[in-house]
Write a protein that holds these residues in place. Sequence first.
Motif, short mmCIF file in Angstrom:
data_model
loop_
_atom_site.label_atom_id
_atom_site.label_comp_id
_atom_site.label_asym_id
_atom_site.label_seq_id
_atom_site.Cartn_x
_atom_site.Cartn_y
_atom_site.Cartn_z
N GLN A 56 0.84 -1.21 0.00
CA GLN A 56 0.00 0.00 0.00
C GLN A 56 0.87 1.25 0.00
O GLN A 56 0.61 2.21 -0.74
CB GLN A 56 -0.91 0.02 1.23
CG GLN A 56 -2.08 -0.94 1.18
CD GLN A 56 -2.91 -0.88 2.45
OE1 GLN A 56 -2.42 -0.45 3.50
NE2 GLN A 56 -4.16 -1.33 2.38
N LEU A 57 1.89 1.24 0.84
CA LEU A 57 2.76 2.40 0.94
C LEU A 57 3.45 2.68 -0.38
O LEU A 57 3.49 3.82 -0.85
CB LEU A 57 3.80 2.16 2.05
CG LEU A 57 4.74 3.32 2.37
CD1 LEU A 57 3.94 4.55 2.80
CD2 LEU A 57 5.71 2.92 3.47
N ALA A 58 3.98 1.64 -1.01
CA ALA A 58 4.66 1.82 -2.30
C ALA A 58 3.71 2.36 -3.36
O ALA A 58 4.05 3.29 -4.10
CB ALA A 58 5.27 0.49 -2.75
N ARG A 103 1.67 7.04 -6.62
CA ARG A 103 0.61 7.90 -7.13
C ARG A 103 0.80 9.34 -6.68
O ARG A 103 0.56 10.28 -7.44
CB ARG A 103 -0.76 7.37 -6.71
CG ARG A 103 -1.15 6.08 -7.43
CD ARG A 103 -2.61 5.71 -7.21
NE ARG A 103 -2.87 5.21 -5.86
CZ ARG A 103 -2.80 3.93 -5.51
NH1 ARG A 103 -2.46 3.02 -6.40
NH2 ARG A 103 -3.06 3.56 -4.28
N GLU A 104 1.26 9.52 -5.44
CA GLU A 104 1.49 10.88 -4.95
C GLU A 104 2.69 11.51 -5.66
O GLU A 104 2.68 12.70 -5.96
CB GLU A 104 1.73 10.86 -3.44
CG GLU A 104 1.73 12.23 -2.80
CD GLU A 104 0.37 12.92 -2.87
OE1 GLU A 104 0.32 14.14 -2.66
OE2 GLU A 104 -0.65 12.26 -3.13
N LEU A 106 12.06 4.80 -13.93
CA LEU A 106 10.73 4.94 -14.53
C LEU A 106 10.39 6.39 -14.84
O LEU A 106 9.63 6.67 -15.75
CB LEU A 106 9.67 4.34 -13.59
CG LEU A 106 9.80 2.84 -13.35
CD1 LEU A 106 8.73 2.39 -12.37
CD2 LEU A 106 9.66 2.07 -14.66
N ARG A 107 10.93 7.31 -14.06
CA ARG A 107 10.70 8.74 -14.27
C ARG A 107 9.22 9.10 -14.38
O ARG A 107 8.84 10.00 -15.11
CB ARG A 107 11.44 9.21 -15.52
CG ARG A 107 12.91 9.46 -15.28
CD ARG A 107 13.14 10.57 -14.30
NE ARG A 107 14.55 10.81 -14.07
CZ ARG A 107 15.04 11.62 -13.16
NH1 ARG A 107 14.21 12.26 -12.35
NH2 ARG A 107 16.32 11.79 -13.01
N LEU A 108 8.38 8.36 -13.67
CA LEU A 108 6.97 8.72 -13.53
C LEU A 108 6.17 8.69 -14.82
O LEU A 108 5.13 9.31 -14.93
CB LEU A 108 6.85 10.13 -12.91
CG LEU A 108 7.64 10.36 -11.63
CD1 LEU A 108 7.50 11.82 -11.20
CD2 LEU A 108 7.20 9.45 -10.52
N ALA A 119 3.29 1.62 -13.85
CA ALA A 119 4.48 1.78 -13.03
C ALA A 119 4.21 1.48 -11.57
O ALA A 119 5.10 1.00 -10.85
CB ALA A 119 5.03 3.20 -13.18
N ASP A 120 2.99 1.76 -11.09
CA ASP A 120 2.70 1.50 -9.68
C ASP A 120 2.84 0.01 -9.38
O ASP A 120 3.39 -0.37 -8.33
CB ASP A 120 1.32 2.03 -9.28
CG ASP A 120 0.20 1.52 -10.18
OD1 ASP A 120 0.49 0.93 -11.23
OD2 ASP A 120 -0.97 1.73 -9.80
#
Length: 225
Positions: free
Chosen positions: A96-98, A103-104, A172-174, A179-180
């Motif tokens: 969950q934390l990851a 996402r944040e 990954l650079r978002l 990616a999540d």
Amino acid sequence: MTTAPAAHATPATPRRRDATANRSALIAAAQTVLARDPHASLDTIAQAAGLSRRALYGHFADRDSLLREVIAIGAGRFNAIAEQVDDPDPRVALAQLAARLWREASAVRASANIALDDAHVADTVRALAPLRQRIRTITRAGVVAGAFRGDVPPELLAFLIEETARATLRELRLTTADADAAVVRVVLSIAGLSWTEQVALLDTHPEILAGDAPVAPGARREGAG
């Protein structure tokens, strides 16, 4: 002879209000600009805020001080997420934390980009102290419960999880699709879960990758340590 009424001094409130608005505009501009280019210049940021470089220096002594402010804002949001993760199963809590941090990070892209820059590691580490403590707590609980690997000390395992997550974010650079899920699986792998155990965990808890709503700020976490 009539004496003209004494002129009243102009209140300082409008000036303070303008200064506050300018500072907010600079921070917002920095977040927008640095999200696109973490190496953007002060001139670019000031221009995006509709202010002069001289006006920017009235609020921030240099580029690093502005970047530290952006880091602090993002860190506040990341630390809040760490406080909200409360699942009693350390495997679920870590996943969950990851996922939520990823996402944040996508939302606070500027802070995430800066945090990935080695030049600001020290500032990032200090700002994220609550998050790092939460990772250590989850890791220690997972090792004690036998859910995580026990061949390395919990403190070292927590460090490996942090560094691996950071390296994955840098790669990954978002922008990578799904990616999540990739971040969650990498973190769980370092914690000691096999790929089949990861699949089973995520199948049992689809909310982890479904963007479930976080716990309301201020909610009490059971067994916090």
